[in-house]
Structure formats: structure tokens, C-alpha cells
Design a protein around this motif. Sequence first.
Motif, short mmCIF file in Angstrom:
data_model
loop_
_atom_site.label_atom_id
_atom_site.label_comp_id
_atom_site.label_asym_id
_atom_site.label_seq_id
_atom_site.Cartn_x
_atom_site.Cartn_y
_atom_site.Cartn_z
N GLY A 1 -4.45 35.35 7.39
CA GLY A 1 -4.93 35.47 5.93
C GLY A 1 -5.71 34.19 5.60
O GLY A 1 -5.78 33.43 4.72
N ALA A 2 -6.33 33.96 6.87
CA ALA A 2 -7.25 32.65 6.64
C ALA A 2 -8.50 32.90 6.11
O ALA A 2 -9.52 32.09 6.28
CB ALA A 2 -7.53 31.93 8.23
N GLY A 3 -8.83 34.12 5.79
CA GLY A 3 -10.32 34.27 5.10
C GLY A 3 -10.65 33.73 3.67
O GLY A 3 -11.42 33.63 3.32
N SER A 4 -9.39 33.26 3.17
CA SER A 4 -9.60 32.72 1.76
C SER A 4 -8.24 32.28 1.28
O SER A 4 -7.40 32.13 2.07
CB SER A 4 -10.00 33.90 0.66
N GLY A 5 -8.21 31.48 0.11
CA GLY A 5 -7.16 30.89 -0.57
C GLY A 5 -6.45 30.05 0.40
O GLY A 5 -7.10 29.15 0.96
N ILE A 6 -4.98 30.00 0.36
CA ILE A 6 -4.32 29.02 1.04
C ILE A 6 -4.43 29.15 2.69
O ILE A 6 -4.32 28.10 3.15
CB ILE A 6 -2.54 29.31 0.64
N GLY A 7 -4.63 30.21 2.96
CA GLY A 7 -4.92 30.30 4.74
C GLY A 7 -6.18 29.66 5.05
O GLY A 7 -6.08 28.92 6.06
N ARG A 8 -7.29 29.90 4.14
CA ARG A 8 -8.50 29.06 4.60
C ARG A 8 -8.25 27.71 4.35
O ARG A 8 -8.66 26.67 5.20
CB ARG A 8 -9.48 29.61 3.71
N ALA A 9 -7.70 27.05 3.19
CA ALA A 9 -7.54 25.81 3.13
C ALA A 9 -6.61 25.19 4.25
O ALA A 9 -6.89 24.38 4.50
CB ALA A 9 -6.71 25.42 1.83
N THR A 10 -5.43 25.98 4.69
CA THR A 10 -4.63 25.55 5.66
C THR A 10 -5.46 25.25 7.07
O THR A 10 -5.25 24.50 7.78
CB THR A 10 -3.55 26.59 5.82
N PRO B 1 -4.77 23.66 -6.79
CA PRO B 1 -5.77 24.20 -5.60
C PRO B 1 -4.79 24.54 -4.42
O PRO B 1 -3.59 23.73 -4.24
CB PRO B 1 -6.51 22.76 -5.37
N PRO B 2 -5.29 25.41 -3.64
CA PRO B 2 -4.64 25.79 -2.42
C PRO B 2 -4.44 24.64 -1.50
O PRO B 2 -3.93 24.59 -0.69
CB PRO B 2 -5.60 26.89 -1.99
#
Length: 587
Positions: A326-335, A538-539
Motif C-alpha cells: 500500500g506504498a502508493g499513497s497515504g500511510i504506506g507512502r509516508a512510511t 498527517p500520515p
Amino acid sequence: MTVLTGARERRVRTGGVELCVAELGDPGQPTVILVHGYPDSKEVWSEVAPRLAERFHVVLYDVRGHGRSTAPRPLRGGFTLKKLTDDFLAVADAVSPDRPVHLVGHDWGSVQSWEFATVQRTEGRIASFTSMSGPSLDHFGHWINKRLKHPTPRRVGQLLGQGAKSWYICLLHTPVLPELAWRGPLGKRWPKILERVEKVPGNGGYPTSSLPTDAAHGAWLYRDNVRARLRRPRTDAYAHAPVQLITPLDDAFLSEKLYDELELWAPQLTRRTLPAKHWIPRTRPDRLAAWITEFVTSVEGGRPRAVTATGKYADRFGGQLVLVTGAGSGIGRATAYAFAEAGARVVAVDRDAEGAARTAEMSRLIGAPEAWAETVDVSDEQAMEKLAAKVAAEYGVVDVLVNNAGIGLGGAFLDTTPEHWKEVLDVNLWGVIHGCRLFGKQMAERGQGGHIVNTASAAAYQPSRALPAYSTSKAAVLMLSECLRAELAGRGIGVSAICPGFVNTNITSTARFAGVDAAEEKRRQKKSARLYALRNYPPEKVADAILRAVVRNQAVVPVTPEARGAHLMSRFTPRALRAIARLEPPL
């Protein structure tokens, strides 16, 4: 007996002893010399050396009186730091006469290597020094003196803490007793002690059959050096080469506080930390080989420097392989970005190929030495199996797995169709199961620990009449995480469940709503997105919590204030939480 398959052996004579030296790799490459500790022989490096030999000329030698090297006669006075330095220089001159060597030491190998790296006569012969689980006796002496001369409650506590860890040093100074113990029951039981206490894999050939004799001789390392040097530490013990310090955080013998002021003695210092016990050459060979390779390569390239990553936990995650779904947006990208800033190598996974590619590209720009994008639907078992095989073959075994991919689904239970249930469970629960099963198995088989993070939700413990399917999926993720944590703890693998609350991500604008038509679903999506934007949590803060959870090995981590409040209510006032769940949500 040696477990260094394919090693070339030679004998080096120095100071009345004959040292057994083993070499691997191409002699034309930079030379890395590995120095073992107590009560080991050079075979302690048998898992690290072959990995380094793919890039370097690797040299190991049995310290005098250990393994297949001969012992000085008499033993008393035969193990001083001066004589150990003579041995090192003799080995370095034999294996790399024209180029400085890169030095790596563990335990007493590190203690004596600090001497090598700080005395004037070795200047120019050492290109870099990687230290693990062994301080400089000089630095240790100054550390003790400072706390004795200027005691504070904190400093006294540090002295007492390290004193408790150093109990064995007193025993090794007693006459005869250590020799009798090692040649008797302790020598026989030592391999099993390492397996049980240190979690050292029971690999054949280590420890070697020379252990009782090695340990008996090695007691003189302590007797010849410790008291004298701690009483009168050198004042010029400054490292004349770049130093990499690797600190195992669960070391039973050494406190992290010993290294608090090390920058004063080693200005070109790179710090690394590992959630591991003392014997990391046996339990974390992949990680050590990667860090040593990175450090030596940077020095050889004329860039001796501290860790270049700027993230808060750069010493912990630098060079580690992190996979985020789930790294394409949101929490996944921020992580993914947070791990990249900490110097980790990142695999960004998402079913949105373009989103995953953008995350990987930005990760490289902000600190990740390497980052890759993979397109996968986590609910697809076969696709996840192919992903796990590809990652292991091309990038390596994952050190940190973040199962973050998820979808939202609102609506009353009686309006939720079996198709709705399957959709949300396939992604939110089965996606996590697939990740844990496939990548967790690889971690366990490698036997070098790791960490799994599963993104649950405050909805996992906060019932809601409006989110029965979503809450059920996240509650299952929470319990799965707790069960896995119990099962994998003995393998050195931590498991954390992250429970965000209202976080400003795009999950609200893509969430499904059961029992309504398309127009009403669109209206609710917009309203939810507007409410979350007003909350504007914010994520990036969730990403910070994820990294902190891995570092601290936390079990359940509510993130937002409302998530923490609901978690407390679920434990202490569950009836109030159930009453809140009956309220009709604003639509």
C-alpha cells in the motif's frame, strides 16, 4: 577443524608464536582483516567472511594461544596489547604489504583492535575500523574515571549497571579457576549455552574443538591488560582512521552508555545499532556483511563519513531491506519515505503501478541507497507468492515488513453483501496473512530476526454500527499480530500492530458504502474526505510511530489521540465505548 570452506591458509611467525592465517577472496581487492573475540577462534567469522569475500580480500587469523595459532611461553605477560599489536602488524604486512587494511573486530577482537587503531605505530596501515561488542580499554578507563570524579545519580547508575554486566571479568582474574572451568564442565556445555542464551544457531564446526584450550589461554587477555589499562588509560587514544561502531542493543556484557562520548575519541564515527545479543557474527551475519561492505566501499571511494541518511533512526535502519505494501499513497507512502530517510533499502508495493513507482523514485532521492517498485494486489495469493520469491532472489530477505495495504467499507451489517465482505477481508485480512506467511517464513528460515508491522486500526477495538466489516477485518489483524508476536518471539522476530485513528489519507475518498446507490456513495466519500481533511492528522506521524514501534518492539500502538483514548476505554470502560457505538453516525 575449520569451517572456512575454500580458505587458503598460511603461517605468520611473530614474537615467538606462529599465527594461523586464513584468506578468502581476490587478493587484488581491498583487504579486510577480521579479529575474533573471547573465547572464540577465527571460525566465529565463518558466516560473515564468505559474504565479504564476494567483494574483498578477507583475512582471518587465530589470535595467539587460540585455534591453530601457538601460545606464548610463559602465558603470563604473553597477551599484552603491545604484543597483540605486533601480531596484527605482522599479519597485515604478510597479506597486504603495500596497502592499508580495513579492520573488523568483535568482543576482545574489538578491544585489541581499538589499540591497533589508536597507537601511533599503526598509523597509515589501517584504512578503517569496524568495532562491535568491545570497547577501547582506554576509553573505558576514562569513562569510569569521569563518573567517579563527578558522580551524579545518573552516572552512578551507569557505573552500577556496567559493573553488573562485567561480573565475569572479576572471575577471569582469579587464579586457576577459569582454566579448570573451561577445561571441565563449562567447555563442554558452552555450545548449548550459546544456543539457549544467545540464540546462536547450532551450526556444525562452531565452536571448534579447541574451545576449552582457547578459553583457558584467553583468560590472560584480561589478566595482562584490563586492570593496568583501566587504572592508567592513555590520553592519546584517538582513532586515526574512520570508525564504524555496531552496537547490539541486547548485549548482556556491555552497556550502550559506554559509547556515549565516543565521538571525542573517534571524530569520523558511523554508528549502527542492532536488536540482537552479543554474538552478532553468528546471529546477524547478513547485516554485518552489508554494513561492513558499505563502510569499506565508502572509505575506499574517498568518502569516509558518518551515516549519510538523515532520518531519526539512521543508525538502526541504514542498509536494511524494508517492504511496504500500500506504498502508493497515504500511510504506506509516508512510511516508505521515513524508512528511506533512515537509509533503508525500500521495496514499494502497490496495485497502482504508477503510485508505487513514484514512491520508489522519491525514496531514492531522500536517502534510500536503493528502492524498487512492485505492482501486486495483496489479496492475490499467487501474485504474493511470486513477489516473495522475486524479492528474496533479487533484493534479499526482508528485514522489516509493513503490511499496510487496506480498503475502507462503511454501511450497516444488514446492508453488507457477501461480495462486500469478501472484498474487504481479501485485502485487509488476507493481504496481511499472505504477507506475514510468505515474508515471515523467509525471516524465520534465515534465522537472523526481523520485524513485521501490520496496520490495524482504532476500529479494531472501537465498535461502530457503521463499520462492521471494516472493524471486523482490523480486529482480526490485531489478534493475528498478537498471536504471531507470541509465536515468533523465540526467533528474534518482532510483530507490531499499528492502530491509527482519523488520518488524512485518500482511503476515505475511495472507501465503499454498502446499501446506497452510486450517487449517495460519492456524496459520502466526499463528506468523509472533508471531515478527515479538517481533522488533518498527517500520515507522516503514523510513519514515525511505525519506525518507533520497530525500534522499541512495541506490540500494539494506538497513534492518534482518539485512537489512544478509545484504547484506554476498551480496557477500563468498555461499557461506555459500547454505548458510543450505538450512536447514529452523521451521514
